[in-house]
Design a protein around this motif. Sequence first.
Motif, PDB file in Angstrom:
ATOM      1  N   TYR A  53       0.634  -1.083   0.023  1.00 18.62           N
ATOM      2  CA  TYR A  53      -0.061  -0.113  -0.106  1.00 18.62           C
ATOM      3  C   TYR A  53       0.881   1.191  -0.071  1.00 18.62           C
ATOM      4  O   TYR A  53       1.924   1.317   0.422  1.00 18.62           O
ATOM      5  CB  TYR A  53      -0.694  -0.036   1.381  1.00 18.62           C
ATOM      6  N   ASP A  63      -8.613   2.319  -0.722  1.00 18.09           N
ATOM      7  CA  ASP A  63      -8.380   1.784  -1.796  1.00 18.09           C
ATOM      8  C   ASP A  63      -6.815   2.317  -2.069  1.00 18.09           C
ATOM      9  O   ASP A  63      -6.888   3.230  -3.153  1.00 18.09           O
ATOM     10  CB  ASP A  63      -9.350   2.452  -2.655  1.00 18.09           C
ATOM     11  N   ASN A  64      -6.015   1.962  -1.498  1.00 18.86           N
ATOM     12  CA  ASN A  64      -4.608   2.534  -1.674  1.00 18.86           C
ATOM     13  C   ASN A  64      -3.491   1.332  -2.025  1.00 18.86           C
ATOM     14  O   ASN A  64      -2.410   1.648  -1.895  1.00 18.86           O
ATOM     15  CB  ASN A  64      -4.034   3.380  -0.498  1.00 18.86           C
TER      16      ASN A  64
END
Length: 282
Positions: A53, A63-64
Amino acid sequence: MALAEEHHQAKSAGRLVYRQSVWTRATHWIWAISLFFLLLSGLQIFNAHSTLYIGQQSGFAFDNSVLSMGAVRTPEGLAGRTTVLGDQFDTTGVFGVSGTSENPQVRGFPAALTLPSYRDLATGRVVHFFFAWMLVVTLLVWLIASLVNGHLRRDLAPTGRDLAHLPRDVADHARLRFHHTGKYNVLQKLSYCIVFFVLFPLIVLTGLTMSPGMDAAWPWLLDVFGGRQTARTIHFVAMMLLVAFFLVHIIMVFAAGPINELRSMITGWYRTDPETKRDSAS
């Protein structure tokens, strides 16, 4: 006549020069061993959560992710899926799902690339931390010795003349033309400086950033690397760059003459080109 023939053979074979000090040779082999175990144990740790991430946090609510290795169910059975920056690839048999069709294993990297080969995060962490500190100590020993004996200034620091020869050295390497002068060429100097003064410090500092204890002692590490998850991603990328350097390094050793290169890193002695070739090259 016999003496003249002996002199001619010595000239045609080149001369032996003392190229690598005992400090350079010892640290070189300790690094090689340490990085081998760091890579395999690091992939064991990565498999515990095979997603990378960017940012401070991670999880289903975010959502990384920039890299993910996992498995999906298909009509044909389990399939490996690797997602890189949003693009998904079928990597069944290599990443995400490996093993045999009768006994598929859901894991990021296959068992052949992890230490231990079976799932054992605790052992992987113990091995990883041991060789990580061995790498750090050896790097400090090498740095001190290289400053004292002049190896850093004399052999590794690129000069203006070196940089002026960079296009020629790139062309020579592309055509596998090597000049055995007993000195590092500019490509070697630049690559070694990147490894010693960029990748090694980066991989050490990002490793420390992932430690809650170090974050408490040095909270500025989180700010420098943009959070623990970003540090983990940078750590992984630095590792992959070191693997790429190692592969190119091995290819160059074989292309330039493995016996001569290995003798240099075992005994310190390196055989140069014959005088005529060396003179024409300069």
